[in-house]
Design an enzyme around this catalytic site. Structure first.
Site, PDB file in Angstrom:
ATOM      1  N   PHE A   1      -5.013   0.833   4.115  1.00 13.13           N
ATOM      2  CA  PHE A   1      -3.668   0.882   4.374  1.00 13.13           C
ATOM      3  C   PHE A   1      -3.342   0.148   5.707  1.00 13.13           C
ATOM      4  O   PHE A   1      -2.173  -0.409   6.090  1.00 13.13           O
ATOM      5  CB  PHE A   1      -3.127   2.348   4.644  1.00 13.13           C
ATOM      6  CG  PHE A   1      -3.204   2.993   5.897  1.00 13.13           C
ATOM      7  CD1 PHE A   1      -4.399   3.626   6.243  1.00 13.13           C
ATOM      8  CD2 PHE A   1      -2.137   3.081   6.787  1.00 13.13           C
ATOM      9  CE1 PHE A   1      -4.600   4.361   7.400  1.00 13.13           C
ATOM     10  CE2 PHE A   1      -2.280   3.626   8.117  1.00 13.13           C
ATOM     11  CZ  PHE A   1      -3.671   4.383   8.392  1.00 13.13           C
ATOM     12  N   LYS A   2      -4.585  -0.181   6.451  1.00  9.28           N
ATOM     13  CA  LYS A   2      -4.023  -0.819   7.791  1.00  9.28           C
ATOM     14  C   LYS A   2      -3.573  -2.302   7.836  1.00  9.28           C
ATOM     15  O   LYS A   2      -2.892  -2.671   8.414  1.00  9.28           O
ATOM     16  CB  LYS A   2      -5.260  -0.654   8.806  1.00  9.28           C
ATOM     17  CG  LYS A   2      -5.332   0.746   9.257  1.00  9.28           C
ATOM     18  CD  LYS A   2      -6.514   0.729  10.329  1.00  9.28           C
ATOM     19  CE  LYS A   2      -6.813   2.180  10.689  1.00  9.28           C
ATOM     20  NZ  LYS A   2      -7.268   3.123  10.015  1.00  9.28           N
ATOM     21  N   ASP A   3      -3.978  -2.979   6.470  1.00  7.42           N
ATOM     22  CA  ASP A   3      -3.265  -4.124   6.318  1.00  7.42           C
ATOM     23  C   ASP A   3      -1.824  -4.065   6.241  1.00  7.42           C
ATOM     24  O   ASP A   3      -1.087  -5.186   6.277  1.00  7.42           O
ATOM     25  CB  ASP A   3      -3.820  -4.490   4.807  1.00  7.42           C
ATOM     26  CG  ASP A   3      -5.192  -4.781   4.720  1.00  7.42           C
ATOM     27  OD1 ASP A   3      -5.789  -5.334   5.783  1.00  7.42           O
ATOM     28  OD2 ASP A   3      -5.880  -4.513   3.508  1.00  7.42           O
TER      29      ASP A   3
END
Ligand SMILES: *Cc1c(COP(=O)(O)O)cnc(C)c1O
Length: 474
Positions: free
Chosen positions: A114-116
Site C-alpha cells: 500500500f505504500k505505493d
C-alpha cells in the site's frame, strides 16, 4: 491550507505552506506537520464523487490541502499519472469476503504494497515543486526491505531527484532485493552495505551530520512522517466509503498498524466528514498501540520479530498527530509528553485522553499463531490468499467489530506473494507474483556492494549523483 507543527509552543504558532511542509518532512522543532483546519467533506461533496475514477477522487479530496501548489488541471493530470501504472482499473478494488465484510486491495501498485498509493503521488509532487523552484535534491535512506523499493519506484526517472538507498547485504529477501536492484533507472541506486539495518541507518545519519556533504548534495530523507503521504492515503478511505454507499451509509475499517500512518489517515478522513462508524486497529505482538487503547498505558517494550515485519515497531511516529488532537492542539503539551515518553519509556496520558482515544478506535492484538489461523481460515472460507499484514486486519476486524449492520472493510496492505513462506505454511499454497513481476527473478540486477564505511558510501554518492548544475544548489 496552512500547516502547523505538533510541537510548536508559540502563540500564535508558525503557519507554513504545503510546499514547505512537503520538502521539509519533519518540523525543525521535531514535530510533525498537520493542517490548521480540516477541509469539509460533506454529503453533497461525497455524492459528487460517485462514479468517479480513483484519480478523480484523489484530485478532489487533495485539492483543499494543496492550496496554490497546483492548478486544478495540473492536479488532475498529476493524480492520473500517479495511478496510471497500477494494474487494476479500480486502483483500490473492494472484494466481498463475507456478509457486510470486504477486503480493500491496496497492492496493485509497482511494489505490491500500500505504500505505493502514497509514494507514487508524493514522488511526482516532489518533482513538480523542485522543478518550479529550480532545485535538485539527493534523497538518501536506509531500508530493511519494503520501504526502499516503494521509494525507488516513486523516484525513478524523476529529473529533480537522485536517490541512494542502503540495505543490509544478505538480510533482505530475494524478492525485496530484486525489487530494488532491477530498476534500470540511472537516477536511483540501491547499495548493499556489509552490515545490519542499524548500520545502514547510522550511515544515513552520519551523511546528514556531514554538513559540507549535506549541503553539496542537498540531502533529503525519505521518511514515513511526511504530511503528503497521509493526504494521499485519505483517498482510498473516501473511495471505498463512496463505493459502499456513503454518505447515506456509514462504513467501518480495520487497519493493520505499525507507524500509525495508515490508520491516522482514516481518522483524518472521519474528521473531514466521512461517515466512518468503527475504526479497528490491528497490531501484531508488538502491541503498544493496542495496549494503549485497551488499558490507557503506553509503555515501550522491546521490538520482537513477527510474521508481519512491516509492523514490528514500538514507537509509532504518527501517533504524535493523534496526541496533538487528544491534547486539544496544545503544542507545548505534546512536546512535554513526548520528552517524558523518551525519558521514561512511558507516555503520560490522562484518563480523559485515554477515554477519548477509546471513543475513536477499537484495537486488537493478533499474534503470530492468530495470524496463521487468519490466513488459513480466510483461504478455507473464501478462497483468497492473504498476506500476514492483511491477516492481522482480518482477524482484528472479526474480533473488534461491534456493528454487524455496517459494512466492514479490512485493508489488504500487501500482495500475498510478498510473503510467500508465511502464506504457504498456513495454506499449503504458494502465492504467485502477479504478471508484471513474473520475470523478476530473471531480470538483470545492479548490485553495488560497499563496506560499512562512511567514506566509501560518500565517495559512491559523489561519483554517481548527477551534478547539481546552475540554480540547482539551494
Ligand atoms: C508499512 C506497512 C504497514 C504499517 O502501516 P503504518 O502506516 O506504518 O501503520 C502495514 N502493512 C504493510 C504491508 C506495510 O508495508
Amino acid at each position: 491550507m496552512p500547516y502547523l507543527s505538533t510541537r510548536d509552543a508559540r502563540t500564535p504558532p508558525e503557519r507554513l505552506a504545503f510546499e514547505d511542509v512537503l520538502l521539509a518532512g519533519l518540523a525543525p522543532d521535531g514535530g510533525l506537520y498537520v493542517p490548521e483546519a480540516w477541509p469539509v467533506l460533506d454529503a453533497p461533496a461525497l455524492r459528487a464523487l460517485r462514479g468517479r475514477s480513483y484519480a478523480e477522487i484523489a484530485a478532489a479530496v487533495m485539492a483543499p490541502f494543496l492550496g496554490e501548489t497546483l492548478a486544478p488541471e495540473a492536479l488532475n493530470n498529476l493524480a492520473a499519472a500517479a495511478y496510471r501504472g497500477f494494474d487494476h482499473a479500480a486502483v483500490a478494488p473492494l472484494k466481498e469476503i463475507g456478509p457486510e465484510f470486504w477486503l480493500m486491495e491496496l497492492f496493485h501498485g509497482p511494489t505490491l504494497a500500500f505504500k505505493d498509493y502514497a509514494l507514487q503521488l508524493v514522488g511526482l509532487l516532489f518533482d513538480h515543486v523542485l522543478a518550479k523552484r529550480r532545485r535538485r535534491v539527493t534523497v538518501i535512506g536506509a531500508t530493511s526491505g519494503d520501504t526502499g523499493s516503494a521509494a525507488i519506484e516513486a523516484c525513478r526517472d524523476r529529473p529533480s531527484l537522485d536517490m541512494f538507498i542502503l540495505y543490509p547485504e544478505g538480510r533482505v529477501s530475494e524478492v525485496q532485493r530484486r525489487q530494488m536492484t532491477t530498476v534500470a533507472s540511472p537516477n536511483v541506486h540501491a547499495i548493499a552495505v556489509a552490515g545490519s539495518f542499524d548500520d545502514c541507518q547510522d550511515l544515513v545519519k552520519a551523511m546528514f551530520a556531514d554538513q559540507p556533504f549535506r549541503t553539496a548534495f542537498n540531502l533529503t530523507a525519505v521518511n514515513s512522517i511526511n504530511w503528503a503521504r497521509i493526504m494521499a492515503q485519505l483517498v482510498y478511505y473516501v473511495a471505498a466509503a463512496v463505493a459502499l454507499g456513503a454518505p447515506e451509509r456509514p462504513v467501518s475499517f480495520a487497519v493493520p498498524t505499525g507507524n500509525f500512518g495508515n490508520v491516522y489517515a482514516a481518522y483524518a478522513a472521519r474528521r473531514m466528514g466521512l461517515p466512518i462508524a468503527e475504526l479497528v486497529i490491528g497490531t501484531n505482538r508488538n502491541d503498544i498501540l493496542a495496549r494503549f487503547i485497551n488499558t490507557g498505558r503506553m509503555t515501550i517494550e522491546r521490538v520482537e520479530p513477527s510474521l508481519s515485519p512491516s509492523m514490528d515497531i514500538q514507537v509509532s511516529s504518527n501517533f504524535e498527530r493523534l496526541l496533538f488532537e487528544l491534547k486539544h492542539r496544545d503544542g507545548a503539551a505534546v512536546a512535554g509528553a513526548l520528552a517524558e515518553f523518551r525519558r521514561t519509556g512511558s507516555l503520560p496520558a490522562s484518563e480523559a485522553e485515554w477515554r477519548a482515544a477509546q471513543g475513536l478506535f477499537a484495537a486488537c492484538r493478533v499474534d503470530d499463531d492468530a495470524t496463521r489461523c487468519s490466513i488459513a481460515d480466510t483461504w478455507r472460507e473464501t478462497g483468497e490468499l492473504i498476506d500476514p499484514h492483511t491477516a492481522v486486519a482480518v482477524a482484528a476486524a472479526k474480533a473488534g467489530r461491534r456493528r454487524r449492520d455496517v459494512p466492514m472493510v479490512a485493508l489488504a496492505c500487501a500482495h500475498p506473494a510478498k510473503f510467500p513462506e508465511a502464506v504457504a505454511a498456513a495454506t499449503g499454497r504458494r502465492p504467485e507474483l502477479p504478471g508484471r513481476l513474473a520475470d523478476l527473478l530473471q531480470r538483470p540486477e545492479r548490485r553495488p556492494k560497499l563496506a560499512n564505511d562512511l567514506g566509501a558510501v560518500e565517495d559512491y554518492v559523489r561519483a554517481h549523483a548527477r551534478p547539481m548544475g546552475k540554480g540547482g544548489t539551494a
